[in-house]
Scaffold this motif. Structure first.
Motif, PDB file in Angstrom:
ATOM      1  N   ILE A 287       0.881  -1.259  -0.036  1.00 56.27           N
ATOM      2  CA  ILE A 287       0.040   0.039  -0.014  1.00 56.27           C
ATOM      3  C   ILE A 287       1.119   1.195   0.077  1.00 56.27           C
ATOM      4  CG2 ILE A 287      -1.730   1.548   1.557  1.00 56.27           C
ATOM      5  CD1 ILE A 287      -2.833  -1.290   2.253  1.00 56.27           C
ATOM      6  N   GLU A 288       1.817   1.199   0.690  1.00 60.78           N
ATOM      7  CA  GLU A 288       2.746   2.240   0.828  1.00 60.78           C
ATOM      8  C   GLU A 288       3.459   2.697  -0.769  1.00 60.78           C
ATOM      9  OE1 GLU A 288       6.965   3.693   2.896  1.00 60.78           O
ATOM     10  OE2 GLU A 288       5.938   1.919   3.510  1.00 60.78           O
ATOM     11  N   ARG A 290       1.983   1.869  -3.598  1.00 61.89           N
ATOM     12  CA  ARG A 290       0.869   2.285  -4.504  1.00 61.89           C
ATOM     13  C   ARG A 290       0.424   3.537  -4.117  1.00 61.89           C
ATOM     14  NH1 ARG A 290      -3.338  -2.727  -5.317  1.00 61.89           N
ATOM     15  NH2 ARG A 290      -1.728  -4.001  -5.972  1.00 61.89           N
ATOM     16  N   MET A 291       0.650   4.073  -2.645  1.00 62.07           N
ATOM     17  CA  MET A 291       0.249   5.491  -2.330  1.00 62.07           C
ATOM     18  C   MET A 291       1.434   6.144  -3.081  1.00 62.07           C
ATOM     19  SD  MET A 291      -2.149   5.919  -0.550  1.00 62.07           S
ATOM     20  CE  MET A 291      -3.649   5.505   0.917  1.00 62.07           C
ATOM     21  N   LEU A 294       0.381   6.786  -6.523  1.00 62.69           N
ATOM     22  CA  LEU A 294      -0.791   7.509  -6.734  1.00 62.69           C
ATOM     23  C   LEU A 294      -0.321   9.078  -6.368  1.00 62.69           C
ATOM     24  CD1 LEU A 294      -3.405   5.545  -4.633  1.00 62.69           C
ATOM     25  CD2 LEU A 294      -2.980   5.801  -7.342  1.00 62.69           C
ATOM     26  N   GLN A 295       0.743   9.191  -5.590  1.00 64.10           N
ATOM     27  CA  GLN A 295       1.149  10.570  -5.491  1.00 64.10           C
ATOM     28  C   GLN A 295       1.839  11.325  -6.445  1.00 64.10           C
ATOM     29  OE1 GLN A 295       0.655  12.466  -2.790  1.00 64.10           O
ATOM     30  NE2 GLN A 295       2.018  14.140  -3.786  1.00 64.10           N
ATOM     31  N   ARG A 561      -6.912   5.970  -4.048  1.00 62.77           N
ATOM     32  CA  ARG A 561      -6.287   6.508  -2.661  1.00 62.77           C
ATOM     33  C   ARG A 561      -7.291   6.468  -1.701  1.00 62.77           C
ATOM     34  NH1 ARG A 561      -4.158  12.690  -2.494  1.00 62.77           N
ATOM     35  NH2 ARG A 561      -6.217  13.364  -2.706  1.00 62.77           N
ATOM     36  N   LEU A 564      -7.317   2.652  -0.550  1.00 61.65           N
ATOM     37  CA  LEU A 564      -5.983   2.331  -0.077  1.00 61.65           C
ATOM     38  C   LEU A 564      -5.984   2.795   1.285  1.00 61.65           C
ATOM     39  CD1 LEU A 564      -3.592   2.403  -3.100  1.00 61.65           C
ATOM     40  CD2 LEU A 564      -4.591   0.498  -1.972  1.00 61.65           C
ATOM     41  N   GLY A 565      -6.355   4.024   1.286  1.00 61.94           N
ATOM     42  CA  GLY A 565      -6.239   4.913   2.839  1.00 61.94           C
ATOM     43  C   GLY A 565      -7.181   3.779   3.789  1.00 61.94           C
ATOM     44  N   GLN A 568      -5.248   0.590   4.630  1.00 63.81           N
ATOM     45  CA  GLN A 568      -3.967   0.856   5.359  1.00 63.81           C
ATOM     46  C   GLN A 568      -4.512   1.212   6.886  1.00 63.81           C
ATOM     47  OE1 GLN A 568      -2.074   4.794   4.555  1.00 63.81           O
ATOM     48  NE2 GLN A 568      -0.253   3.610   4.266  1.00 63.81           N
TER      49      GLN A 568
END
Length: 587
Positions: A287-288, A290-291, A294-295, A561, A564-565, A568
């Protein structure tokens, strides 16, 4: 007697409570991974389901090691009878669960999972698992062992004295360690070494295992073959000596005494936590990652928005430049008109004023002149600019998306995680880039220009000269400018035939100039306003088309996002619970 036994007891209230808490945390982990969706590796979900299902089963001792390391002979020595086949070729082709039973029976649970019952006392308190050898030619055998390791409570890893701690064994032990499993190493076949050589090999294994695992595991040197001989009574009168030479009692004592009921329960409780922690850490890292991707996607979208804003700003800036030119053209037009009226509407031209056609012709030549063409050229120049700017906007977006189509970190994905996310993301970026490319390839500047000219013409004719008909922009502007010319004949005809009519000319000249100024001023206000409204609408439509084209991509990024948030947050809560339970078990 060649064996040490222990009795099973019920869990205490504290242990039962910890087990319930552990089950709750693992179920929460399963829910989080289910929310994560299809990108969770099937093996990981199957592993998690297995450890939840088997939380209340007996302690599971998994025997692992490379092919021909003597795993099967070790198990036979532990059980006191030759139960599992031995040989120099791969003999174990499936997972074998050895459980206690009054008689020897076999039950095939799955294609690669066999359960065997056997009346050995050691099996009353634990389940012994025989696994296929690793590093064998048949890769499916090694895969079975790797998949089963997470279910173990203790891994007893067998290595051979003739090739101890090989590189492939190091890799396999590292994999076991990732699942947080307790590892004990058995050095088998020490009957091929003398005592000094045995101690050297044991030291070698301890030092290398410490470097690999971060702790020094228990290492038990044994000869499973001699232990079997001692227990079978094949060598009359030599059983005790063979048993001592086998050094098997140390590892058996460890399994049955050191691993007493309290320690087995502790390991039984700790083992699933290791699996849960491994999966939690793994998917938090996913997830980190992917984040982070996404950023970068949000930065991409922000960059595109900046380009759209710059497009609008450039249009407004360039538009002001063109409007100032148009205003100057109209200002010059007004000045020529005023001069024309001063030169024409005077007593010396009284007979010429009666010829309205001649006056109109002079007005066209001297005042109107090429004003419509000048304004049309300026409008056409602005249209050409916005058409070209729109094309370059699509080109820059396509190039930018194509550069960001393949994420830099994709090669660093963990295992088989990330497939649909990366696939969907890349597909959407590719789709938007292809849309931009199609727009560029099919972009017809002339057609776009004609369409925009028509929109401007329709806007002007509808607002300023309703009912003017389907005329070109230049003709429309000529008609618009001609409204500034008063009907001099109509103004002067009656007065010129009357006595004293000539005295009205100065007053009429002032009236004509005043009305001419009013009409030109209105034109100078309305024409730019009309053009600005039309071009702003066109710019907004162009920007809207771009945003519509990238909307699937932007929606995907925003929803991902949010999704995933949420996952997470769930995994972070599970991580905290697992750490708390681990601390409670360790008290």
């Amino acid at each position: 007697m060649f064996g040490l036994l222990n009795k099973q007891k019920l869990l205490s209230e504290r242990q039962e409570a910890l087990l319930d808490q552990e089950r709750g945390a693992l179920n929460a982990l399963r829910d989080a991974l289910q929310h994560f969706g299809a990108d969770v590796a099937p093996n990981d979900m199957r592993t998690l389901n297995d450890i939840i299902t088997h939380l209340s089963e007996l302690f599971m001792l998994v025997i692992a090691g490379e092919f021909n390391s003597g795993k099967s002979s070790f198990i036979n020595a532990l059980l006191g009878e030759k139960i599992v086949p031995e040989g120099v070729t791969p003999t174990t082709d499936r997972i074998l669960l050895l459980r206690f039973g009054d008689r020897t029976e076999q039950h095939l649970h799955e294609e690669y999972l066999m359960e065997m019952t056997f009346p050995a006392e050691v099996l009353r308190t634990l389940t012994v698992v025989d696994t296929p050898g690793t590093n064998a030619v048949i890769r499916r055998h090694e895969e079975l062992t790797r998949e089963f390791i997470p279910r173990s409570d203790l891994v007893l890893f067998v290595t051979s004295a003739d090739r101890p701690f090989t590189e492939s064994e190091r890799v396999f032990l590292d994999m076991i360690q990732e699942w947080g499993k307790k590892i004990v190493i058995v050095l088998n076949k020490i009957d091929t070494l003398d005592e000094q050589e045995t101690e050297q090999v044991v030291t070698f294994i301890r030092e290398n295992a410490r470097d690999l695992l971060g702790f020094t595991p228990e290492v038990f040197p044994v000869s499973a073959r001699r232990a079997q001989q001692a227990r079978s009574g094949q060598q009359n009168g030599q059983s005790d000596e063979l048993w001592q030479q086998s050094r098997f009692e140390d590892v058996e004592r460890y399994i049955l005494e050191t691993l007493d009921e309290e320690e087995r329960i502790r390991l039984k409780l700790m083992s699933p936590l290791g699996v849960g922690q491994h999966l939690t850490d793994k998917y938090l890292k996913v997830i980190e990652g992917r984040m982070g991707t996404l950023q970068q996607d949000f930065l991409t979208i922000e960059n595109i928005e900046r380009q759209l804003a710059a497009f609008k700003e450039d249009l407004q800036s360039d538009f002001k430049y063109h409007l100032s030119d148009i205003d100057k053209i109209l200002s010059d037009f007004e000045l020529r008109g005023m001069n024309f009226f001063d030169d024409t509407l005077r007593l010396g031209n009284v007979w010429e004023l009666r010829n309205s056609d001649r006056i109109r012709e002079r007005f066209d030549q001297e005042v109107v002149s090429d004003v419509p063409q000048q304004i049309e050229n300026r409008v056409q120049s602005l249209i050409d600019w916005i058409i070209e700017k729109n094309l370059r906007l699509w080109q820059s977006i396509m190039d930018y998306l194509q550069r960001n189509r393949v994420p830099e970190h994709s090669s660093g994905l963990i295992g088989d995680v990330g497939g649909s996310f990366e696939y969907n993301r890349a597909a959407l970026i590719g789709s938007v880039a292809q849309t931009a490319q199609r727009v560029i390839q099919t972009y017809n500047r002339e057609a776009e220009s004609r369409a925009l000219v028509e929109e401007v013409r329709n806007s002007l004719s509808a607002t300023v000269l309703a009912g003017v008909g389907a005329v070109g922009l230049g003709a429309l502007l000529v008609a618009l400018l001609h409204t500034a010319l008063l009907d001099f004949t109509g103004i002067l005809a009656a007065s010129l035939v009357a006595i004293g009519g000539l005295y009205l000319i100065p007053a009429k000249r002032r009236q004509v100039k005043r009305e001419f100024h009013t009409k030109v001023t209105t034109m100078r206000e309305q024409l730019p306003e009309m053009l600005e409204t039309q071009f702003n609408n066109e710019a907004d439509q162009m920007i809207a088309r771009v945003r519509e084209a990238i909307s699937p991509y932007t929606r995907f990024i925003r929803t991902q996002r949010e999704h995933l948030g949420g996952v997470q947050s769930e995994l972070s809560d599970v991580d905290v619970d697992l750490g708390r339970i681990r601390a409670e078990i360790g008290k």
